[in-house]
Design a protein around this motif. Structure first.
Motif, mmCIF file in Angstrom:
data_model
loop_
_atom_site.group_PDB
_atom_site.id
_atom_site.type_symbol
_atom_site.label_atom_id
_atom_site.label_comp_id
_atom_site.label_asym_id
_atom_site.label_seq_id
_atom_site.Cartn_x
_atom_site.Cartn_y
_atom_site.Cartn_z
ATOM 1 N N VAL A 53 0.671 -1.201 -0.126
ATOM 2 C CA VAL A 53 0.066 0.063 0.351
ATOM 3 C C VAL A 53 0.887 1.354 -0.101
ATOM 4 N N LEU A 54 1.894 1.286 0.810
ATOM 5 C CA LEU A 54 2.892 2.368 0.986
ATOM 6 C C LEU A 54 3.481 2.702 -0.535
ATOM 7 N N GLU A 56 2.482 1.755 -3.689
ATOM 8 C CA GLU A 56 1.638 2.200 -4.392
ATOM 9 C C GLU A 56 1.298 3.898 -4.088
ATOM 10 N N THR A 57 0.871 4.028 -2.913
ATOM 11 C CA THR A 57 0.645 5.535 -2.703
ATOM 12 C C THR A 57 1.854 6.332 -2.998
ATOM 13 N N ARG A 60 1.898 6.554 -6.927
ATOM 14 C CA ARG A 60 0.911 7.600 -7.381
ATOM 15 C C ARG A 60 1.072 9.004 -7.094
ATOM 16 N N PHE A 61 1.711 9.306 -5.912
ATOM 17 C CA PHE A 61 2.074 10.616 -5.398
ATOM 18 C C PHE A 61 3.374 11.092 -6.344
#
Length: 172
Positions: A53-54, A56-57, A60-61
């Motif tokens: 999750v980290l 992927e985040t 995206r950022f």
């Protein structure tokens, strides 16, 4: 074994089963064998999920803010003007802090009168804030030395021979 195949096998192994009862399992991965037991499989799963999750985040950022994360696109002429202004400002404040260091040797100087007020007025707001963090040591006020060091550091980082503004001015 290919990386993707290994990754798929590990993910399949670590995904929770509907019955939630994992047996001791040995996984042959692309690096080495790993013994997975029911007690560690849940913590491994939660850690891997958090990392995924980290990751992927962050992807995206970074992809959505790539332009804002880059160094300012300044043309060389503007950078040269910024060098002159910044160099003058930082050199002036460096000189004022050196004068404040010398003035601190004479505590009874009339700092409200000329010529002392020239060095006192612009630097005192910075020194008052810094004295709250760094009190005088043994009766010696070291805050002008701290600020002289900070100003010298900024001067070197921004307009020194390998400073950021100098490098921007040399762009082609």
């Amino acid at each position: 074994m290919s990386y993707e195949k290994c990754r798929k096998e590990v993910n399949e192994l670590l995904l929770p089963h509907p019955s939630c009862c994992l047996k001791h399992t040995t996984v042959a991965c692309c690096i080495h064998q790993v013994q997975v037991t029911p007690s560690i499989s849940h913590s491994v799963l939660s850690n891997m999920e958090a990392i995924r999750v980290l990751s992927e985040t962050m992807q995206r950022f970074v992809s959505s803010h790539t332009e804002s994360l880059m160094v300012a696109d300044v043309d060389p002429q503007t950078a040269k003007l910024l060098i002159e202004i910044t160099n003058t400002f930082l050199s002036s404040f460096g000189l004022l802090f050196v004068l404040r260091i010398v003035m601190s040797w004479y505590p009874k100087l009339p700092v409200g009168k000329l010529p002392y007020v020239i060095a006192y007025a612009p630097t005192e707001p910075f020194l008052v804030l810094t004295r709250k963090v760094i009190p005088p040591l043994g009766g010696v006020d070291v805050t002008p030395v701290v600020w002289f060091g900070l100003v010298s550091f900024l001067n070197e980082i921004l307009v020194g021979p390998q400073g950021l503004l100098v490098l921007l001015s040399q762009q082609v």
